[in-house]
Design an enzyme around this catalytic site. Structure first.
Site, PDB file in Angstrom:
ATOM      1  CD  GLU A  79      47.277  80.410  83.783  1.00 23.43           C
ATOM      2  OE1 GLU A  79      47.598  81.468  84.097  1.00 23.43           O
ATOM      3  OE2 GLU A  79      47.190  79.199  83.922  1.00 23.43           O
ATOM      4  CB  CYS A  85      47.750  75.751  86.167  1.00 23.39           C
ATOM      5  SG  CYS A  85      48.633  76.828  85.889  1.00 23.39           S
ATOM      6  CB  SER A  99      54.689  80.128  92.766  1.00 21.63           C
ATOM      7  OG  SER A  99      56.115  79.928  92.247  1.00 21.63           O
ATOM      8  CG  HIS A 140      49.499  72.241  87.696  1.00 18.69           C
ATOM      9  ND1 HIS A 140      49.380  72.613  86.506  1.00 18.69           N
ATOM     10  CD2 HIS A 140      50.613  73.126  87.955  1.00 18.69           C
ATOM     11  CE1 HIS A 140      50.054  72.881  86.175  1.00 18.69           C
ATOM     12  NE2 HIS A 140      51.158  74.160  87.399  1.00 18.69           N
ATOM     13  CB  SER A 155      49.031  80.724  90.386  1.00 17.21           C
ATOM     14  OG  SER A 155      49.575  80.012  90.408  1.00 17.21           O
TER      15      SER A 155
HETATM   16  N1  CAA Z   1      72.215  69.961  89.653  1.00 22.70           N
HETATM   17  C1  CAA Z   1      70.851  69.852  89.938  1.00 22.70           C
HETATM   18  N2  CAA Z   1      70.542  71.049  90.672  1.00 22.70           N
HETATM   19  C2  CAA Z   1      70.158  71.407  90.477  1.00 22.70           C
HETATM   20  C3  CAA Z   1      71.619  72.233  89.817  1.00 22.70           C
HETATM   21  C4  CAA Z   1      72.720  71.511  89.477  1.00 22.70           C
HETATM   22  N3  CAA Z   1      73.669  72.208  88.915  1.00 22.70           N
HETATM   23  N4  CAA Z   1      71.368  73.846  90.276  1.00 22.70           N
HETATM   24  C5  CAA Z   1      70.192  73.626  91.414  1.00 22.70           C
HETATM   25  N5  CAA Z   1      69.638  72.812  91.329  1.00 22.70           N
HETATM   26  C6  CAA Z   1      68.109  72.970  91.941  1.00 22.70           C
HETATM   27  C7  CAA Z   1      68.162  72.951  93.490  1.00 22.70           C
HETATM   28  O1  CAA Z   1      68.483  72.974  94.181  1.00 22.70           O
HETATM   29  C8  CAA Z   1      66.398  73.484  92.976  1.00 22.70           C
HETATM   30  O2  CAA Z   1      66.345  72.283  93.452  1.00 22.70           O
HETATM   31  P1  CAA Z   1      65.181  72.312  94.797  1.00 22.70           P
HETATM   32  O3  CAA Z   1      63.801  73.235  94.155  1.00 22.70           O
HETATM   33  O4  CAA Z   1      64.742  70.754  94.898  1.00 22.70           O
HETATM   34  O5  CAA Z   1      65.555  72.919  95.659  1.00 22.70           O
HETATM   35  C9  CAA Z   1      65.637  73.456  91.619  1.00 22.70           C
HETATM   36  O6  CAA Z   1      67.838  72.642  90.877  1.00 22.70           O
HETATM   37  C10 CAA Z   1      65.540  74.994  90.960  1.00 22.70           C
HETATM   38  O7  CAA Z   1      66.815  75.879  91.398  1.00 22.70           O
HETATM   39  P2  CAA Z   1      66.716  76.841  91.895  1.00 22.70           P
HETATM   40  O8  CAA Z   1      65.277  77.109  92.740  1.00 22.70           O
HETATM   41  O9  CAA Z   1      68.102  77.890  92.201  1.00 22.70           O
HETATM   42  O10 CAA Z   1      66.237  77.468  90.456  1.00 22.70           O
HETATM   43  P3  CAA Z   1      65.349  79.446  90.320  1.00 22.70           P
HETATM   44  O11 CAA Z   1      65.399  81.041  91.400  1.00 22.70           O
HETATM   45  O12 CAA Z   1      66.082  79.598  88.554  1.00 22.70           O
HETATM   46  O13 CAA Z   1      63.859  79.510  90.095  1.00 22.70           O
HETATM   47  C11 CAA Z   1      61.697  78.493  90.455  1.00 22.70           C
HETATM   48  C12 CAA Z   1      63.261  77.719  89.663  1.00 22.70           C
HETATM   49  C13 CAA Z   1      60.917  79.004  91.293  1.00 22.70           C
HETATM   50  C14 CAA Z   1      61.000  77.123  89.354  1.00 22.70           C
HETATM   51  C15 CAA Z   1      61.528  79.036  88.651  1.00 22.70           C
HETATM   52  O14 CAA Z   1      61.918  78.383  87.380  1.00 22.70           O
HETATM   53  C16 CAA Z   1      60.083  79.615  88.669  1.00 22.70           C
HETATM   54  O15 CAA Z   1      59.789  80.779  89.149  1.00 22.70           O
HETATM   55  N6  CAA Z   1      59.612  79.162  87.524  1.00 22.70           N
HETATM   56  C17 CAA Z   1      57.910  79.504  87.369  1.00 22.70           C
HETATM   57  C18 CAA Z   1      56.637  79.675  88.846  1.00 22.70           C
HETATM   58  C19 CAA Z   1      56.228  78.312  89.506  1.00 22.70           C
HETATM   59  O16 CAA Z   1      56.938  77.130  88.258  1.00 22.70           O
HETATM   60  N7  CAA Z   1      56.086  77.683  89.763  1.00 22.70           N
HETATM   61  C20 CAA Z   1      55.333  76.036  90.669  1.00 22.70           C
HETATM   62  C21 CAA Z   1      54.253  76.803  91.320  1.00 22.70           C
HETATM   63  S1  CAA Z   1      52.692  77.395  90.826  1.00 22.70           S
HETATM   64  C22 CAA Z   1      52.075  76.739  89.805  1.00 22.70           C
HETATM   65  O17 CAA Z   1      52.307  75.504  89.726  1.00 22.70           O
HETATM   66  C23 CAA Z   1      51.323  77.943  88.696  1.00 22.70           C
HETATM   67  C24 CAA Z   1      51.985  77.809  86.992  1.00 22.70           C
HETATM   68  O18 CAA Z   1      51.629  76.532  86.552  1.00 22.70           O
HETATM   69  C25 CAA Z   1      52.568  79.158  87.369  1.00 22.70           C
END
Ligand code: CAA
Length: 393
Positions: free
Chosen positions: A80, A112, A202, A234, A311
């Site tokens: 992609e 992906c 996502s 994945h 996605s």
């Molecule tokens: N110590 C330990 N853990 C902590 C922490 C700390 N101090 N602070 C936060 N965390 C944990 C949270 O509890 C959370 O855990 P859970 O998911 O188990 O609840 C984790 O860290 C992430 O924290 P947030 O949810 O607050 O993080 P965020 O809002 O910054 O976003 C994300 C995380 C959504 C993955 C973001 O990085 C993102 O948008 N990434 C891109 C999208 C993605 O990868 N999606 C995956 C599915 S889609 C797909 O698979 C296709 C692809 O390849 C893109």
């Protein structure tokens, strides 16, 4: 006839950052990235290590023989991060690897997921032409941009697989179940360099798509989760696979005990992913390599369940069996060295590299600074009159 993987290898660019450095720069607790997201390091790809260059390097690392090159009649680049709206990246791969001329070279896209589609098409092709081989390369650069929520889930790399009727590493089952639903959880419109993503949605879409494919698979085959020796996923970031395993416990497919067994195996199957980050199309297959090369549960006859997700969204659950002596066909040492011998970038340099874009002059010319790379690797050398040229440094 065992149709499946005869050779498998990966490539990742020779630059990376430490996630704890990124956390410090973003004023975030490092544990959020290393435990919450589950990543230790992240590969960084400068513009001259584009998706085609990564793919060529992965292809080279398969050590294709003259006989392989004569028998490959199809090359599929799954990506992609394509470099041209029209010409497929596989044409450059065909030239660089010296594949015989009577081969078809194409590129496939569905976020992906497309490497899995490529494998399924290759299986059908090989079953009709058992004397032919198919080269599938999944290559991508995950670049969400600096200071975005997706930033800690970036990465780059390519996985190359030689598929044939003489599967020396893994034979794929013919039964598999895909699952498609039209949604916008992560997408990159033609006018944008970086993707749009609804991060939390996502994650949810990924798990729901997994459940859709998995339930279809169970109904089709009568298999249950514990019929597998390992479950691979994945890996956009390593926590995602754990969330998916937990969803199997929530539906009663796994008990607390079997959940902890599968989670321990999964941890070994993402050792490489923790150091590379997301490589989109190649992520599941990097996890497969990590499993094959690092996991104790990897032994001849083991049955491996795999979930591919792209996605938009398409998922597929499928399975394979490890072949006798599969370990003799792996490249563990080469892969560990590739990861160990990368240049560590500081965060300001990483930000500069990530923000760089190719800008051709009025005549369509651009020259790469190829001193930034590792000798023996292939990079984009130049664009001349809008045509791309690759060379080995
Ligand atoms: N110590 C330990 N853990 C902590 C922490 C700390 N101090 N602070 C936060 N965390 C944990 C949270 O509890 C959370 O855990 P859970 O998911 O188990 O609840 C984790 O860290 C992430 O924290 P947030 O949810 O607050 O993080 P965020 O809002 O910054 O976003 C994300 C995380 C959504 C993955 C973001 O990085 C993102 O948008 N990434 C891109 C999208 C993605 O990868 N999606 C995956 C599915 S889609 C797909 O698979 C296709 C692809 O390849 C893109």
């Amino acid at each position: 006839m065992k149709i499946g993987i005869e050779k498998i290898s990966f490539f990742t660019p020779p630059f990376y950052i430490e996630m704890k450095h990124l956390a410090q720069a973003r004023d975030v607790d490092p544990a959020k990235y290393t435990i919450g997201i589950g990543q230790d390091q992240m590969a960084v790809s400068p513009v001259h290590y584009d998706a085609v260059a990564l793919a060529i390097n992965a292809g080279i690392s398969l050590d294709l023989t003259a006989a392989d090159k004569a028998e490959i009649d199809t090359i599929i680049l799954a990506t992609e991060s394509g470099v041209d709206h029209s010409k497929s990246g596989s044409t450059w791969i065909h030239r660089a690897l010296g594949i015989q001329p009577h081969a078809r070279a194409i590129e496939m896209k569905q976020a992906c997921y497309s490497a899995t589609a490529a494998i399924r098409l290759a299986m059908g092709h090989i079953s009709l032409h058992p004397d032919k081989k198919v080269l599938v390369i999944a290559s991508d650069i995950a670049n969400y941009g600096i200071h975005t929520p997706g930033e800690p889930t970036q990465g780059a790399g390519a996985v190359a697989m030689l598929l044939s009727s003489d599967a020396k590493i893994m034979a794929f089952d013919t039964q598999s179940v895909p699952y498609t639903v039209e949604i916008s959880d992560f997408w990159r419109p033609l006018y944008s360099d970086t993707p749009f993503v609804d991060g939390k949605y996502s994650n949810q879409a990924y798990v729901e798509t997994f459940q859709g494919a998995w339930n279809g698979y169970k109904a089709l085959t009568g298999r249950v989760a514990t019929d597998f020796d390992a479950l691979l996923f994945h890996v956009p970031y390593t926590k995602m696979g754990k969330k998916t395993l937990q969803s199997l416990a929530a539906t009663g497919d796994l008990t607390d005990e079997t959940l902890s067994t599968f989670t321990a195996i999964y941890d070994e199957a993402v050792i490489y992913n923790r150091r590379v980050g997301n490589l989109y199309t190649g992520s599941l297959y990097l996890s497969l390599i990590s499993f094959l090369e690092q996991a104790e549960a990897a032994r001849a006859g083991a049955r491996i369940g795999m979930f591919s997700y792209g996605s938009g969204a398409v998922g597929e659950f499928f399975a394979g069996e490890l072949m006798p002596n599969f370990e003799t066909y792996l490249q563990k040492e080469r892969h560990e060295q590739l990861l160990d011998h990368r240049f560590l970038l500081d965060i300001p340099t990483y930000e500069m590299v990530l923000s760089e874009r190719i800008a051709v002059d009025e005549a369509g010319n651009w020259l790469a600074d190829t001193s930034l790379g590792r000798p023996g690797q292939v990079v984009l050398e130049k664009i001349s009159a809008h045509k791309r040229y690759y060379k080995m440094i």
